[in-house]
Write a protein that holds these residues in place. Structure first.
Motif, PDB file in Angstrom:
ATOM      1  N   GLY A 397     -23.546  28.643 -28.186  1.00 33.68           N
ATOM      2  CA  GLY A 397     -22.424  29.382 -27.645  1.00 33.68           C
ATOM      3  C   GLY A 397     -22.625  30.978 -28.208  1.00 33.68           C
ATOM      4  O   GLY A 397     -22.714  31.685 -27.463  1.00 33.68           O
ATOM      5  N   CYS A 400     -25.518  32.576 -26.764  1.00 31.51           N
ATOM      6  CA  CYS A 400     -25.577  33.123 -25.514  1.00 31.51           C
ATOM      7  C   CYS A 400     -24.776  34.468 -25.639  1.00 31.51           C
ATOM      8  O   CYS A 400     -24.931  35.317 -24.851  1.00 31.51           O
ATOM      9  CB  CYS A 400     -24.480  32.024 -24.482  1.00 31.51           C
TER      10      CYS A 400
ATOM     11  N   PHE B  90     -24.741  29.216 -18.474  1.00 40.52           N
ATOM     12  CA  PHE B  90     -23.713  30.277 -19.019  1.00 40.52           C
ATOM     13  C   PHE B  90     -23.867  31.625 -18.401  1.00 40.52           C
ATOM     14  O   PHE B  90     -23.183  32.225 -17.585  1.00 40.52           O
ATOM     15  CB  PHE B  90     -24.213  30.568 -20.426  1.00 40.52           C
ATOM     16  N   THR B 102     -16.324  29.750 -18.865  1.00 43.76           N
ATOM     17  CA  THR B 102     -17.567  29.266 -19.115  1.00 43.76           C
ATOM     18  C   THR B 102     -18.048  28.933 -20.564  1.00 43.76           C
ATOM     19  O   THR B 102     -18.882  27.844 -20.743  1.00 43.76           O
ATOM     20  CB  THR B 102     -18.402  30.661 -19.050  1.00 43.76           C
ATOM     21  N   LEU B 106     -19.552  25.457 -21.386  1.00 46.25           N
ATOM     22  CA  LEU B 106     -21.084  25.321 -22.012  1.00 46.25           C
ATOM     23  C   LEU B 106     -21.059  24.245 -23.273  1.00 46.25           C
ATOM     24  O   LEU B 106     -21.891  23.431 -23.265  1.00 46.25           O
ATOM     25  CB  LEU B 106     -21.191  26.656 -22.763  1.00 46.25           C
TER      26      LEU B 106
END
Lengths: 499, 159
Positions: A397, A400, B90, B102, B106
């Motif tokens: 996460g 990203c 994503f 999101t 994810l």
């Protein structure tokens, strides 16, 4: 004395409350992540780079440097306590450090690591302050031919000192160099390999590339052989060293510092090589060599001093020549470029606050680590109990968002995903990703200097051997190559890496 | 008689040759120029040729040098698939859904890649990280992405 004035200038930058704060945050984050297994310093820095974009250059680089040596430090804590090196440079520390912990001397081992690191860090910082200005002054006279030869030497040496197959490492460097040509050609303005994608006109973003091939790729490998860790941590008591132990670590710390400082400057060297080499040396020369492997305090003191010294002196080629010797330094170069600073010999004269501030912050950062970490050991140990199946989704996460925040565009997230596939495929074929990143960062500089040199010489390649400096750099590169290829040395090299 | 003694290196060498060919093919319209006036294609073309040469050497080596075969490797296709698709998802959803949903999707999605995952933990972690990322990135670092995107009209209006 010039140097005192410079250090004073550095101190006034590094001790600004804001910079102290970011240095502190960097050390803290670095240690926390160094403690977590399965996330090396390269991936950590790549992941945390985006949050430094908004900071002024001094604070950003001070924080990144803090993350780097914090990670170094955190890795050794877990090596001692649970025989699990948080990252590659503390692999050898685990050998004797963990045995000491089993003998009830965990506190002494950690204190030794802290003191050794601090001493080595201080020496290496002074070395950096003394050696950097003259080196940069030499580099100022470099023309394109000299720069080209220097980079060739750097790339060759980084291959020679890396582990694994030489040919494959060369393949990775060349692959990285080619990837560096993606984007608009600076001299002619011609787009290369952009496939009409507007985001590619500026080239592939190195943060996205390194998050892909280091961060995400590591997760893929870890998930292959996933198993629950049972963490049985010994209580840490008795941080004080006995008088006899103290006497025993003096010589190893000195030797480790000297060896580490030297190996750190070499391209491809840095912390890991330094720690392995100094452990091997200690094993030969120590009067207590019989104890090695059974909890010899020298086996903690020497590699810990060496890896910290090496980590620090690996900044020398990066700061003075603008040439990174290892992937972490490549990321620092990238960070400087993002901050609008061109790494190279001009940094000292153009950005003295930044340069000296960073040097002094290395020393203050090391001091913080010593003061901070010994009392915080309980916290680090608790972090170890976070299971991996909760950790890796968070890392993904964060990667990203990090990739997105580089240019506020999702394109970089796709680049990251793409490079995680490439990196993973390469690692399945046993190609090391580190030389690829070095080649990728150096590619544009290498091409620019090559083209300029050839323009000056009107297409005559002998320009690289006519300048004595360039010639000697190239000869040195050839010698390094010949040494590595010679059978006896290559056998020793294999031994050194398997040991 | 030629025999492939090191399959992994053989594949690696072939891959490097293919990469070199790919870059030469896609760069075929770039001007190469000569060593005096190098065109934009000079450097990449030379490097691609060099990469192909190295690839060929790796292949030769894989035919000559025997390696001790390491044991079979664990392949975890489910994990590869999820971990690599997660950033792609994503990227595709961020503009429409906004950061919080999101991030939530994810984390929940990618957590199933682990064989130790359990739903309760994953959902709690996802909620926690969604809130954290909104606070850190949209509020503190003011990234130009809203917590809830246009695909979620009602809650999105509240933020």
């Amino acid at each position: 004395m010039d140097i005192f004035a410079n250090l004073w200038l550095g101190a006034s930058t590094a001790f600004m409350p804001m910079n102290l704060f970011y240095g502190f945050i960097g050390c803290l984050l670095g240690t926390a992540i160094g403690v977590l297994p399965g996330l090396g310093p390269t991936a950590t820095i790549a992941m945390l780079l985006p949050i430094t974009f908004g900071l002024p250059p001094e604070s950003a680089l001070i924080m990144l440097a803090g993350i780097f040596y914090g990670a170094q430090y955190g890795g050794s804590t877990t090596a001692v306590l649970i025989n699990l090196p948080g990252e590659s440079s503390s692999v050898v520390t685990a050998i004797d450090g963990y045995q000491m912990a089993r003998n009830g001397r965990a506190g002494a081992a950690l204190a030794t690591a802290a003191l050794g690191s601090f001493f080595a860090g201080s020496v290496a910082t002074i070395l950096l302050a003394v050696a950097a200005p003259p080196l940069a002054a030499v580099a100022l006279n470099f023309g394109p031919a000299e720069y080209f030869s220097l980079m060739v030497l750097g790339l060759v040496a980084s291959v020679a000192l890396a582990s694994g197959s030489l040919l494959k490492a060369f393949a990775m460097i060349v692959f990285g160099l080619i990837l560096g040509t993606v984007g608009t050609d600076v001299e002619s303005g011609t787009p290369r390999y952009v496939f009409d994608i507007p985001e590619l006109y500026d080239g592939l973003n190195f943060v996205a590339v390194s998050m892909g091939i280091f961060g995400i790729c590591e997760i893929l490998r870890n998930l292959e052989s996933e198993h629950e860790r049972s963490v049985g941590v010994k209580r840490v008591t008795g941080l004080m060293l006995t008088k006899e132990e103290f006497k025993r670590i003096i010589a190893p710390v000195l030797r480790g510092t000297a060896l580490g400082s030297f190996l750190g400057v070499l391209p491809g060297g840095g912390a890991m090589l330094a720690s392995f080499a100094s452990y091997a040396v200690e094993k030969r020369v120590s009067p207590n060599r019989a104890e090695f492997g059974k909890g010899a305090i020298e086996g903690v003191a020497a590699p810990e001093s060496a890896n910290n010294a090496g980590a620090q002196t690996s900044f020398i080629p990066m700061l003075t020549l603008g040439i990174p010797g290892n992937p972490v330094m490549a990321l620092m170069v990238g960070a400087m470029i993002i901050q609008g600073i061109t790494p190279g010999p001009n940094v000292i004269s153009d950005e003295p606050e930044l340069f000296w501030g960073m040097i002094v912050s290395m020393w203050s950062g090391n001091l913080m680590l010593v003061i901070l970490n010994l009392p915080l050991i309980g916290l680090w140990v608790r972090m170890l109990t976070v299971p991996y199946h909760l950790l890796f989704p968070a890392i993904i996460g964060f990667c990203c968002i990090g990739a997105y925040s580089i240019n506020n565009s999702v394109f970089d997230v796709f680049v990251m995903a793409g490079f995680s596939v490439i990196g993973f495929a390469l690692s399945k074929m046993r190609f090391e990703p580190a030389p690829l990143l070095l080649g990728f960062i150096l590619g544009p500089m290498l091409e620019e200097n090559l083209r300029r040199a050839m323009l000056i010489s009107q297409g005559d390649p002998s320009i690289f051997v006519r300048s004595p400096l360039s010639l000697s750099l190239l000869i040195f590169a050839v010698v390094v190559l010949a040494l590595v290829l010679s059978p006896s040395i290559s056998r020793k090299r294999e031994e050194a890496f398997t040991e | 008689m030629l025999k492939i003694r090191n399959g992994r290196d053989f594949v690696g060498g072939v891959t490097m040759i293919c990469v070199g060919l790919l870059f030469i093919w896609f760069g075929r319209e770039l001007q190469v120029g000569n060593s005096f006036q190098m065109g934009p294609g000079y450097f990449p073309t030379m490097l691609s040729l060099l990469l192909m040469l190295i690839g060929a050497l790796i292949i030769v080596q894989s035919l000559m040098v025997e390696t001790e075969e390491s044991g079979p490797e664990a392949w975890n296709w489910k994990a590869y698939f999820l971990v690599i698709l997660a950033p792609v998802g994503f990227g595709l959803l961020l503009a429409g859904l906004g950061l919080a949903p999101t991030m939530f999707l994810l984390i929940v999605g990618v957590a199933t890649a682990s064989r130790y995952a359990n739903w309760r933990h994953s959902i709690l972690l996802a909620l926690f990280l969604a809130v954290c990322s909104v606070v850190l990135f949209t509020k503190l670092l003011s990234l130009p992405v809203s917590a809830f995107g246009p695909w979620i009209p009602f809650i999105g209006d509240l933020f």
